[in-house]
Design a protein around this motif. Structure first.
Motif, PDB file in Angstrom:
ATOM      1  N   CYS A 209       0.797  -1.310  -0.100  1.00  0.00           N
ATOM      2  CA  CYS A 209       0.043  -0.047   0.089  1.00  0.00           C
ATOM      3  C   CYS A 209       0.893   1.275   0.067  1.00  0.00           C
ATOM      4  N   ALA A 210       0.150   2.522  -0.409  1.00  0.00           N
ATOM      5  CA  ALA A 210       0.778   3.600  -0.299  1.00  0.00           C
ATOM      6  C   ALA A 210       1.391   3.995   0.802  1.00  0.00           C
ATOM      7  N   GLU A 211       2.380   4.852   1.038  1.00  0.00           N
ATOM      8  CA  GLU A 211       2.590   5.515   2.498  1.00  0.00           C
ATOM      9  C   GLU A 211       3.497   4.571   3.299  1.00  0.00           C
ATOM     10  N   GLU A 212       4.794   4.663   3.285  1.00  0.00           N
ATOM     11  CA  GLU A 212       5.843   3.868   4.247  1.00  0.00           C
ATOM     12  C   GLU A 212       5.877   4.577   5.724  1.00  0.00           C
ATOM     13  N   ILE A 213       5.821   3.849   6.528  1.00  0.00           N
ATOM     14  CA  ILE A 213       5.708   4.378   8.007  1.00  0.00           C
ATOM     15  C   ILE A 213       6.659   3.641   8.849  1.00  0.00           C
ATOM     16  N   SER A 214       7.144   4.064  10.076  1.00  0.00           N
ATOM     17  CA  SER A 214       7.950   3.545  10.914  1.00  0.00           C
ATOM     18  C   SER A 214       7.152   2.443  11.751  1.00  0.00           C
ATOM     19  N   TRP A 215       7.735   1.489  12.185  1.00  0.00           N
ATOM     20  CA  TRP A 215       6.856   0.427  13.159  1.00  0.00           C
ATOM     21  C   TRP A 215       6.385   1.120  14.375  1.00  0.00           C
ATOM     22  N   ILE A 216       7.061   1.812  14.883  1.00  0.00           N
ATOM     23  CA  ILE A 216       6.398   2.690  16.079  1.00  0.00           C
ATOM     24  C   ILE A 216       5.170   3.678  15.705  1.00  0.00           C
ATOM     25  N   LYS A 217       5.203   4.301  14.483  1.00  0.00           N
ATOM     26  CA  LYS A 217       4.109   5.027  14.114  1.00  0.00           C
ATOM     27  C   LYS A 217       3.085   4.198  13.741  1.00  0.00           C
ATOM     28  N   LEU A 218       3.130   2.815  13.239  1.00  0.00           N
ATOM     29  CA  LEU A 218       2.229   1.982  12.914  1.00  0.00           C
ATOM     30  C   LEU A 218       1.551   1.665  14.333  1.00  0.00           C
ATOM     31  N   VAL A 219       2.160   1.347  15.307  1.00  0.00           N
ATOM     32  CA  VAL A 219       1.553   0.869  16.550  1.00  0.00           C
ATOM     33  C   VAL A 219       0.641   2.184  16.839  1.00  0.00           C
ATOM     34  N   GLU A 220       1.321   3.348  16.897  1.00  0.00           N
ATOM     35  CA  GLU A 220       0.725   4.598  17.408  1.00  0.00           C
ATOM     36  C   GLU A 220      -0.742   4.930  16.582  1.00  0.00           C
ATOM     37  N   ALA A 221      -0.553   4.481  15.397  1.00  0.00           N
ATOM     38  CA  ALA A 221      -1.834   4.322  14.634  1.00  0.00           C
ATOM     39  C   ALA A 221      -2.822   3.629  15.052  1.00  0.00           C
ATOM     40  N   ILE A 222      -2.620   2.420  15.196  1.00  0.00           N
ATOM     41  CA  ILE A 222      -3.253   1.266  15.971  1.00  0.00           C
ATOM     42  C   ILE A 222      -4.056   2.049  17.264  1.00  0.00           C
ATOM     43  N   VAL A 223      -2.951   2.441  18.073  1.00  0.00           N
ATOM     44  CA  VAL A 223      -3.736   2.870  19.326  1.00  0.00           C
ATOM     45  C   VAL A 223      -4.608   4.017  19.119  1.00  0.00           C
ATOM     46  N   ALA A 224      -4.188   4.915  18.288  1.00  0.00           N
ATOM     47  CA  ALA A 224      -5.266   6.261  17.933  1.00  0.00           C
ATOM     48  C   ALA A 224      -6.480   5.644  17.410  1.00  0.00           C
TER      49      ALA A 224
END
Length: 295
Positions: A209-224
């Protein structure tokens, strides 16, 4: 000659995997596909080649390697892949991973980059890629960080920890592209259809998928995202170096992201965003109660 109204007979290796289940679900209302789904016991049994040869098919999809590459008897499955790649006249699409690369590159990996990771999982996949690519009609489709919301999925595990009130700590050393298996299914089915009806493409392709992200930012996205459906689901997300006193590390960022220009140029397949899929998945998990609710 291809009979235009006949369904495409797809031999699906790994129908019980997350990807296999997603393919069957995504195509359930599409009569142009007929699925042949041998069990893992058949695929790994001593008579697997004879059993698969008896299943008349137009194309093969290997959805098992990504889950099975570290198993002790994966070499037996590779023998089956070798037979299907060399003796079978049907094209084969093997699903592989961005993890075949070491991650030392500063930009997303292209199909022209040579796999160079030395981890056991990567080495097993690299060996299978070589087996599959011995035939010019075959494909290797590498993808990114897959999530499905099923079973031992990373999103499900993270939601469980959030609802338990467990603060989350990870090394912030990876950058990649999250990809829902439903979107990967869309891509696979498009490749299957176009190949069956005469597209002359073959070889290695990348899709995430489009938009790469760091692992920590992905976890933060799940939390948010979780907080949108449960205001009580509030936890801290920290890097391991911050979370544990006395640990100081200089982390080298590994890039597990892929360039997807070739699949667009050859198949017209566009990348889609992953954030809306993640939100919908988290919402579905809360509504259905699949994540263990602590409210």
């Amino acid at each position: 000659m291809i009979e235009i109204n006949a369904p495409i007979k797809v031999l699906l290796l790994g129908a019980d995997t997350e990807i296999g289940a997603a393919l069957l679900q995504y195509s359930k209302d599409r009569s142009e596909f007929e699925w042949l789904c041998p069990s893992e016991s058949v695929l790994l049994g001593p008579q697997s080649i004879d059993a698969l040869s008896a299943m008349e098919h137009d194309i093969v999809v290997d959805a098992l390697s990504l889950r099975y590459a570290l198993q002790d008897d994966y070499s037996r499955y590779q023998s089956t892949l070798s037979h299907l790649s060399q003796a079978d006249s049907a094209p084969l699409i093997m699903l592989s991973s961005a993890r075949v690369f070491s991650g030392d590159k500063l930009v997303p990996y292209s199909e022209n980059d040579a796999p160079d990771c030395l981890e056991p999982f990567a080495k097993a996949l690299i060996e299978s890629e070589k087996i599959v690519l011995q035939s010019e009609r075959n494909f290797v489709l590498r993808t990114g960080w897959l999530f499905s919301g099923q079973g031992d999925d990373f999103v499900c595990r993270t939601l469980g920890l959030i609802q338990d009130g467990v603060n989350l700590a990870y090394k912030n050393d990876l950058v990649g592209s999250p990809t829902p298996v439903s979107d990967l299914s869309r891509v696979i089915l498009s490749m299957v259809s176009q190949t069956h009806y005469g597209a002359k493409n073959h070889g290695v392709y990348h899709y995430c998928c489009a938009e790469e992200i760091s692992w920590i930012k992905l976890v933060e996205a799940i939390v948010a995202t979780s907080g949108q459906f449960d205001p009580k689901a509030q936890v801290e997300v920290e890097t391991i170096g911050d979370a544990f006193e006395g640990i100081e590390e200089t982390l080298q960022i590994k890039r597990q992201s892929l360039s997807c220009r070739r699949i667009f140029n050859h198949f017209g397949i566009k990348q889609r965003p992953w954030r809306s899929k993640l939100r919908n998945l988290v919402k579905e998990l809360y509504v259905s109660g699949l994540s263990h609710d602590k409210r």
